[in-house]
Write a protein that holds these residues in place. Structure first.
Motif, PDB file in Angstrom:
ATOM      1  N   ALA A 130       2.094   2.283 -11.885  1.00 18.20           N
ATOM      2  CA  ALA A 130       1.828   3.288 -12.917  1.00 18.20           C
ATOM      3  C   ALA A 130       2.841   3.190 -14.058  1.00 18.20           C
ATOM      4  O   ALA A 130       2.525   3.522 -15.214  1.00 18.20           O
ATOM      5  N   LYS A 131       4.061   2.719 -13.721  1.00 22.22           N
ATOM      6  CA  LYS A 131       5.093   2.576 -14.763  1.00 22.22           C
ATOM      7  C   LYS A 131       4.933   1.273 -15.549  1.00 22.22           C
ATOM      8  O   LYS A 131       5.717   0.999 -16.454  1.00 22.22           O
ATOM      9  N   GLY A 132       3.933   0.481 -15.186  1.00 21.25           N
ATOM     10  CA  GLY A 132       3.656  -0.729 -15.945  1.00 21.25           C
ATOM     11  C   GLY A 132       4.343  -1.978 -15.457  1.00 21.25           C
ATOM     12  O   GLY A 132       4.386  -2.980 -16.193  1.00 21.25           O
ATOM     13  N   ALA A 133       4.899  -1.950 -14.247  1.00 22.92           N
ATOM     14  CA  ALA A 133       5.547  -3.149 -13.696  1.00 22.92           C
ATOM     15  C   ALA A 133       4.506  -4.240 -13.470  1.00 22.92           C
ATOM     16  O   ALA A 133       3.371  -3.956 -13.062  1.00 22.92           O
ATOM     17  N   SER A 134       4.908  -5.476 -13.739  1.00 24.39           N
ATOM     18  CA  SER A 134       3.975  -6.595 -13.554  1.00 24.39           C
ATOM     19  C   SER A 134       3.803  -6.899 -12.069  1.00 24.39           C
ATOM     20  O   SER A 134       4.594  -6.467 -11.224  1.00 24.39           O
ATOM     21  N   SER A 135       2.757  -7.664 -11.765  1.00 21.99           N
ATOM     22  CA  SER A 135       2.498  -8.027 -10.370  1.00 21.99           C
ATOM     23  C   SER A 135       3.655  -8.829  -9.792  1.00 21.99           C
ATOM     24  O   SER A 135       4.030  -8.654  -8.619  1.00 21.99           O
ATOM     25  N   PHE A 136       4.262  -9.694 -10.612  1.00 26.20           N
ATOM     26  CA  PHE A 136       5.394 -10.489 -10.141  1.00 26.20           C
ATOM     27  C   PHE A 136       6.593  -9.590  -9.825  1.00 26.20           C
ATOM     28  O   PHE A 136       7.253  -9.760  -8.794  1.00 26.20           O
ATOM     29  N   GLN A 137       6.874  -8.622 -10.717  1.00 21.76           N
ATOM     30  CA  GLN A 137       7.992  -7.704 -10.474  1.00 21.76           C
ATOM     31  C   GLN A 137       7.762  -6.879  -9.215  1.00 21.76           C
ATOM     32  O   GLN A 137       8.680  -6.661  -8.417  1.00 21.76           O
ATOM     33  N   ILE A 138       6.537  -6.405  -9.046  1.00 16.89           N
ATOM     34  CA  ILE A 138       6.231  -5.588  -7.860  1.00 16.89           C
ATOM     35  C   ILE A 138       6.395  -6.403  -6.581  1.00 16.89           C
ATOM     36  O   ILE A 138       6.989  -5.943  -5.597  1.00 16.89           O
ATOM     37  N   SER A 139       5.919  -7.641  -6.611  1.00 18.44           N
ATOM     38  CA  SER A 139       5.957  -8.466  -5.403  1.00 18.44           C
ATOM     39  C   SER A 139       7.381  -8.884  -5.062  1.00 18.44           C
ATOM     40  O   SER A 139       7.827  -8.746  -3.912  1.00 18.44           O
ATOM     41  N   MET A 140       8.113  -9.404  -6.054  1.00 17.47           N
ATOM     42  CA  MET A 140       9.430  -9.976  -5.797  1.00 17.47           C
ATOM     43  C   MET A 140      10.534  -8.920  -5.730  1.00 17.47           C
ATOM     44  O   MET A 140      11.428  -8.998  -4.892  1.00 17.47           O
ATOM     45  N   LYS A 141      10.484  -7.920  -6.600  1.00 14.14           N
ATOM     46  CA  LYS A 141      11.578  -6.959  -6.687  1.00 14.14           C
ATOM     47  C   LYS A 141      11.449  -5.806  -5.703  1.00 14.14           C
ATOM     48  O   LYS A 141      12.448  -5.324  -5.160  1.00 14.14           O
ATOM     49  N   HIS A 142      10.222  -5.371  -5.463  1.00 13.51           N
ATOM     50  CA  HIS A 142      10.035  -4.178  -4.624  1.00 13.51           C
ATOM     51  C   HIS A 142       9.480  -4.517  -3.235  1.00 13.51           C
ATOM     52  O   HIS A 142      10.050  -4.114  -2.220  1.00 13.51           O
ATOM     53  N   ASN A 170       0.819  -1.215   0.000  1.00 18.99           N
ATOM     54  CA  ASN A 170       0.000   0.000   0.000  1.00 18.99           C
ATOM     55  C   ASN A 170       0.856   1.270   0.000  1.00 18.99           C
ATOM     56  O   ASN A 170       0.327   2.371   0.186  1.00 18.99           O
ATOM     57  N   SER A 171       2.158   1.129  -0.194  1.00 22.90           N
ATOM     58  CA  SER A 171       3.060   2.293  -0.174  1.00 22.90           C
ATOM     59  C   SER A 171       2.981   3.057  -1.494  1.00 22.90           C
ATOM     60  O   SER A 171       2.564   2.520  -2.535  1.00 22.90           O
ATOM     61  N   ASP A 172       3.419   4.321  -1.445  1.00 25.94           N
ATOM     62  CA  ASP A 172       3.353   5.175  -2.634  1.00 25.94           C
ATOM     63  C   ASP A 172       4.261   4.667  -3.751  1.00 25.94           C
ATOM     64  O   ASP A 172       3.913   4.747  -4.927  1.00 25.94           O
ATOM     65  N   TYR A 173       5.453   4.135  -3.377  1.00 28.75           N
ATOM     66  CA  TYR A 173       6.362   3.724  -4.440  1.00 28.75           C
ATOM     67  C   TYR A 173       5.865   2.467  -5.149  1.00 28.75           C
ATOM     68  O   TYR A 173       6.229   2.214  -6.301  1.00 28.75           O
ATOM     69  N   ILE A 174       5.025   1.687  -4.491  1.00 26.42           N
ATOM     70  CA  ILE A 174       4.406   0.537  -5.170  1.00 26.42           C
ATOM     71  C   ILE A 174       3.363   1.049  -6.180  1.00 26.42           C
ATOM     72  O   ILE A 174       3.255   0.536  -7.302  1.00 26.42           O
ATOM     73  N   THR A 175       2.624   2.087  -5.788  1.00 18.01           N
ATOM     74  CA  THR A 175       1.658   2.699  -6.715  1.00 18.01           C
ATOM     75  C   THR A 175       2.378   3.271  -7.929  1.00 18.01           C
ATOM     76  O   THR A 175       1.913   3.148  -9.073  1.00 18.01           O
ATOM     77  N   LEU A 176       3.565   3.890  -7.683  1.00 17.02           N
ATOM     78  CA  LEU A 176       4.357   4.436  -8.784  1.00 17.02           C
ATOM     79  C   LEU A 176       4.845   3.320  -9.711  1.00 17.02           C
ATOM     80  O   LEU A 176       4.816   3.466 -10.942  1.00 17.02           O
ATOM     81  N   ALA A 177       5.274   2.201  -9.120  1.00 21.47           N
ATOM     82  CA  ALA A 177       5.737   1.068  -9.937  1.00 21.47           C
ATOM     83  C   ALA A 177       4.603   0.518 -10.799  1.00 21.47           C
ATOM     84  O   ALA A 177       4.808   0.163 -11.963  1.00 21.47           O
TER      85      ALA A 177
END
Length: 310
Positions: free
Chosen positions: A209-221, A200-207
């Motif tokens: 918005a940049k088109g990152a996949s759910s897998f990239q968001i979960s594992m990388k960030h 629920n953080s802002d940088y996850i929302t930004l990621a």
């Protein structure tokens, strides 16, 4: 980072000195005699035994002698285990205890983190509720209850694993499972909470918005940042495993340090009490140091040197 690690090592030595000193003087306050059937010995025989083991000396003199021997690697001789050196007793028992504790911590942490991540990604679904239920059960029910259930149903009824004793890798499965239930529940609960907060953080929302996949968001960030608070609980978790193994070793008949520690307390075996306390304290401060170093590995931004970050 090197300076920070050296500082922590100095703090570790100071902490160990305080723990050893406090344990020594508190141990001397325990009532009773360390000798078997002391009430049947004559006064002259007790004097001979006390003289042999240096118990006639004033406590401060005993303390100085013990600390001097400890610095030379001599932790004394057991009163109860046929005059066996404490270092030999610890060396014989550290293998089973370390194997059991490390296995339980490894599998418990991996499974707990997996359950926590899945629960956070599938929030308010049956997967989330199931993971939360397992975490509550693992934390609420003592490990010795799991041990008894595993012995009866898995070992006795199904015959998949030995009921007890320590004669090979298959003998470590059931005690490891029983001991791992608590770290599974702790890791799952912390991981779920931190993952939901990070997602629920802002940088996850930004990621997103940049088109990152759910897998990239979960594992990388998300996973990397959520792991930091989980690592914080690893130190007390490790200590909890060592403490819990005292009971598990007794139930499964494992010849580990826990069994020797319990016997030494019951019989006032001072050298063994001191030796096991020093070993546990050393493991604890080493784990604390490793956790601090892991902070920098998980998040490279964390570098502490001289009380400041760089």
């Amino acid at each position: 980072m090197t300076k920070y690690i050296l500082q922590r090592i100095v703090y570790m030595i100071i902490t160990l000195f305080i723990v050893v000193s406090a344990t020594f003087f508190l141990m001397k306050l325990i009532p009773g005699s360390p000798f078997n059937s002391a009430e049947k010995l004559s006064e002259a025989q007790l004097q001979i035994m006390n003289e042999k083991y240096g118990l006639n000396d004033p406590v401060p003199v005993q303390y100085v002698k013990y600390m001097g021997g400890m610095l030379k690697g001599d932790l004394g001789t057991s009163f109860q285990f046929n005059n066996t050196p404490v270092t030999t007793i610890l060396a014989d028992g550290i293998g089973p205890s370390a194997t059991l504790g490390l296995q339980a911590m490894f599998f418990g942490t991996i499974i707990g983190i997996f359950l926590g991540v899945i629960a956070a990604l599938k929030q308010n679904t049956w997967i989330d509720y199931g993971s939360t239920f397992l975490a509550v059960v693992g934390k609420s029910i003592p490990s010795f209850v799991f041990a008894a259930l595993l012995q009866y149903y898995i070992a006795r009824e199904l015959g998949w694993f030995p009921v007890m004793l320590w004669n090979g890798p298959e003998y470590s499965v059931l005690p490891t499972v029983a001991l791992a239930m608590f770290p599974i529940s702790i890791a799952a609960r912390f991981m779920r909470t931190e993952m939901i907060d990070v997602l629920n953080s802002d940088y996850i929302t930004l990621a997103k918005a940049k088109g990152a996949s759910s897998f990239q968001i979960s594992m990388k960030h998300a996973l990397r940042n959520a792991l930091i608070p989980v690592v914080t609980v690893l130190a007390p978790l490790a200590v909890g495993l060592m403490t819990g193994s005292l009971v598990i070793e007794k139930i499964f008949g494992i010849p580990g340090i826990g069994e020797q520690f319990v016997k030494s307390i019951v019989t006032n075996d001072y050298p063994v009490i001191m030796g096991t306390s020093i070993l546990f304290a050393t493991l604890f401060v080493v784990v604390i140091l490793l956790v601090d170093i892991l902070y920098g590995v998980i998040d490279p931004r964390i570098r502490v040197s001289g009380g400041s970050s760089k």
